[in-house]
Design an enzyme around this catalytic site. Structure first.
Site, PDB file in Angstrom:
ATOM      1  CG  ASP A 173     -30.196  22.479 -14.771  1.00  0.00           C
ATOM      2  OD1 ASP A 173     -31.121  21.654 -14.958  1.00  0.00           O
ATOM      3  OD2 ASP A 173     -29.656  23.314 -15.516  1.00  0.00           O
ATOM      4  CD  GLU A 206     -36.720  15.258 -12.802  1.00  0.00           C
ATOM      5  OE1 GLU A 206     -36.936  14.272 -13.095  1.00  0.00           O
ATOM      6  OE2 GLU A 206     -37.585  16.237 -12.612  1.00  0.00           O
ATOM      7  N   GLY A 208     -39.171  18.142 -14.759  1.00  0.00           N
ATOM      8  CA  GLY A 208     -40.455  17.189 -14.747  1.00  0.00           C
ATOM      9  C   GLY A 208     -40.120  15.843 -15.345  1.00  0.00           C
ATOM     10  CG  ASN A 210     -36.758  10.976 -13.485  1.00  0.00           C
ATOM     11  OD1 ASN A 210     -36.667   9.956 -13.994  1.00  0.00           O
ATOM     12  ND2 ASN A 210     -35.990  12.147 -13.764  1.00  0.00           N
ATOM     13  CG  ASP A 228     -34.931  25.100 -20.289  1.00  0.00           C
ATOM     14  OD1 ASP A 228     -35.079  24.319 -19.235  1.00  0.00           O
ATOM     15  OD2 ASP A 228     -33.627  25.619 -20.301  1.00  0.00           O
TER      16      ASP A 228
HETATM   17  C1  GLA Z   1     -31.048  23.962 -18.144  1.00  0.00           C
HETATM   18  C2  GLA Z   1     -32.005  24.715 -17.071  1.00  0.00           C
HETATM   19  C3  GLA Z   1     -32.202  26.370 -17.388  1.00  0.00           C
HETATM   20  C4  GLA Z   1     -30.708  26.987 -17.257  1.00  0.00           C
HETATM   21  C5  GLA Z   1     -29.771  26.177 -18.131  1.00  0.00           C
HETATM   22  C6  GLA Z   1     -28.338  26.576 -17.908  1.00  0.00           C
HETATM   23  O1  GLA Z   1     -31.494  24.132 -19.315  1.00  0.00           O
HETATM   24  O2  GLA Z   1     -33.398  24.084 -17.319  1.00  0.00           O
HETATM   25  O3  GLA Z   1     -33.021  26.929 -16.554  1.00  0.00           O
HETATM   26  O4  GLA Z   1     -30.281  26.756 -15.966  1.00  0.00           O
HETATM   27  O5  GLA Z   1     -29.803  24.580 -17.933  1.00  0.00           O
HETATM   28  O6  GLA Z   1     -27.363  26.080 -18.533  1.00  0.00           O
END
Ligand code: GLA
Length: 414
Positions: A173, A206, A208, A210, A228
Site C-alpha cells: 500500500d 498506490e 493511481g 502517480n 478504493d
Molecule cells: C487502502 C487500500 C485498501 C486496503 C486498505 C487497508 O485504503 O487501498 O485496498 O488495503 O488500505 O487499510
C-alpha cells in the site's frame, strides 16, 4: 429486375467480396494495442511467468476490514475449495491490513499473537494444503493505512520473512508515503523480493496517484489505478470510467487493477453486480473476490463462478478491452479481442432506463459476413448473425436493462 432485387444482389456481391478480402478480424493479434511507451524496446523486462493472466483470488478487506484472524482464513480457504472458487481460478487467499502488530528486537515483523496464535507459517501451510496460494499486505511507508507497522526501511527483512513463511503474493500500500518516490520505493520492494529468492507477486496499491501505468510495468505485476472501491453503483461507474482509459498499459505480466470485487456484499442489484463483474472481465482486471465466501447466495455464485465470463478475463492474449462506441446518454459498447480470433463485446447501460444498443461488425474489427454469437450470461448460442456492412438493419442489437450489461462472444465465420 426490381430495384430492391438489384440492391440485394449488389449488396450480396459486395458483402461476399468483403468477406474474401477483409483483414483478419476481431481477436487478431494485430489488433492488440501497442504496449505503453516504457514497455517498448529499452523498457523494463516484464516477468510474465508470475501473472500471465490477471491474478484471481480472495482478499479480506472489502468485507472484513480489520476483523481478520486465523479461524476466518482457514474457513475461507475451505470455502474457496468447497464452493468451486479455486476450481474456477481463484487461487490467491490474501490477508489485507491488520494482521501485523509489532516488530521484534531484530526488526522482524510479528503477526498479532491473539488473532494468529499458530503463526503465519502454519497458516500459509494450511492454505497451501488446500491447493491455494497465500498472500499478505504491507505498505511502503512506515505504517499501514490502519496504522500497523509497515515496511519502510525493512524491505529486505520483510521480503525474507515472507519467503520463509511461504507467501506467494504481497499487496503493498501507499499510506504515509506521500513524501516518497513511488517508483523508487516499489522498485526497492521488487528487488528485495528477488533477493529473498521466492517467486512472489507484487501488487502495487498506490491508487493511481502517480500514474503507475507509466512506471509500474516491470516493477509489479499489477497496480491499482484508482482510489478504493465502495459497494455502490456510483463507485463502480466512476472506477470503470477512470480505468477504461489505461488499456494500452495492460498485457501479460502487467495489469491495471481497478480494485477488488464487491459482488455479493449487498450494496448493488443483481444487474449492477453482473455489470461490475463483466466490466472487470472485459478490462482484464484482477478478480479478487471481496465477499464472504462461506455463505454466498445462488445469485452471487452465479456471478463469481460464471466460467464463460472468467474466460474472457483470463484470455491469454491479455488485451484490456476498450470502449468502441460511447453514446452520450449512458450506452457504451466495449470490445476485447481474444486469443482464438473471437472477441467479447459488452453492451453497458449506465443509465436508469432500458436501452437498445447496436454494433456493426466493422466497428469491432469483424470481417463483413456471418459470425456466431453467444450470450455469456444466458449461456445460450444466439445463432449466426450476418452483417455485410450494408443496410443499417444488419447491425447487431442488444436490449440492455438499466445499470446492466449484455455480454456476448462473437466468432467470425458461419
Ligand atoms: C487502502 C487500500 C485498501 C486496503 C486498505 C487497508 O485504503 O487501498 O485496498 O488495503 O488500505 O487499510
Amino acid at each position: 429486375m426490381k430495384t430492391t432485387t438489384i440492391f440485394r444482389t449488389a449488396s450480396f456481391i459486395l458483402g461476399a467480396a468483403l468477406v474474401l478480402f477483409a483483414p483478419i478480424g476481431c481477436g487478431s493479434k494485430t489488433q492488440a494495442p501497442a504496449p505503453a511507451e516504457n514497455v517498448k524496446s529499452g523498457g523494463p523486462v516484464i516477468d510474465v511467468s508470475l501473472a500471465p493472466t490477471p491474478p484471481m483470488g480472495f482478499n479480506t478487506w472489502n468485507k472484513f476490514g480489520c476483523s481478520v484472524d486465523e479461524k476466518l482464513i482457514r474457513e475461507m480457504a475451505d470455502a474457496m475449495v468447497a464452493t468451486g472458487m479455486l476450481e474456477a481460478g481463484y487461487k490467491y487467499l490474501v490477508i489485507d491490513d491488520c494482521w501485523q502488530v509489532a516488530r521484534d528486537a531484530s526488526g522482524r515483523i510479528a503477526a498479532d499473537p491473539q488473532r494468529f496464535p499458530a503463526g503465519m507459517k502454519a497458516l500459509a501451510d494450511y492454505v497451501h494444503g488446500q491447493g491455494l496460494l497465500f498472500g499478505l499486505y504491507t505498505d511502503v511507508g512506515p505504517k499501514t493505512c490502519a496504522g500497523r507497522p509497515a515496511s519502510f526501511g525493512f524491505e529486505d527483512i520483510d521480503a525474507a520473512t515472507y519467503a520463509e513463511w511461504g507467501v506467494d503474493y504481497v499487496k503493498v500500500d501507499w499510506c504515509n508515503a506521500d513524501n516518497l518516490d513511488p517508483r523508487v520505493e516499489y522498485t526497492k520492494f521488487r528487488d528485495a523480493l528477488r533477493r529473498a529468492g521466492r517467486p512472489i507477486v507484487l501488487s502495487i496499491c498506490e491508487w493511481g496517484r502517480n500514474d503507475p501505468w507509466t512506471w509500474a510495468p516491470g516493477v509489479g505485476q499489477l497496480w491499482r489505478t484508482t482510489a478504493d472501491i465502495g459497494d455502490s453503483w456510483e463507485s463502480v461507474v466512476w472506477i470503470i470510467n477512470a480505468n477504461s482509459r489505461l488499456y494500452e498499459a495492460a498485457g501479460p505480466g502487467r495489469w491495471n487493477d481497478p480494485d477488488m470485487l464487491e459482488v455479493g456484499n449487498g450494496g448493488m442489484t443483481r444487474d449492477e453486480y453482473k455489470a461490475h463483474f463483466s466490466l472487470w472481465a472485459i478490462m482484464a482486471a484482477p478478480l479478487m473476490a471481496g465477499n464472504d465466501l462461506r455463505n454466498m447466495t445462488e445469485e452471487t455464485k452465479e456471478i463469481l463462478l460464471n466460467r464463460e465470463v472468467i474466460e474472457i478475463d483470463q484470455d491469454p492474449l491479455g488485451v484490456q478491452g476498450r470502449i468502441v462506441i460511447d453514446r452520450g446518454y449512458g450506452g457504451q459498447v466495449w470490445m476485447k479481442p481474444l486469443a482464438d480470433g473471437s472477441c467479447a463485446v459488452a453492451f453497458l447501460n449506465l443509465s436508469s432506463k432500458e436501452l437498445e444498443l447496436y454494433v456493426r461488425w466493422a466497428q469491432i474489427g469483424i470481417p463483413a459476413g456471418p459470425a456466431r454469437v453467444r450470450d455469456l450470461w444466458a449461456h445460450k448460442d444466439l445463432g449466426v448473425h450476418s452483417d455485410l456492412g450494408m443496410h443499417f438493419d444488419q447491425r447487431f442489437k442488444a436490449t440492455v436493462p438499466p445499470h446492466g450489461v449484455i455480454l456476448i462472444r462473437i466468432r467470425p465465420g458461419p
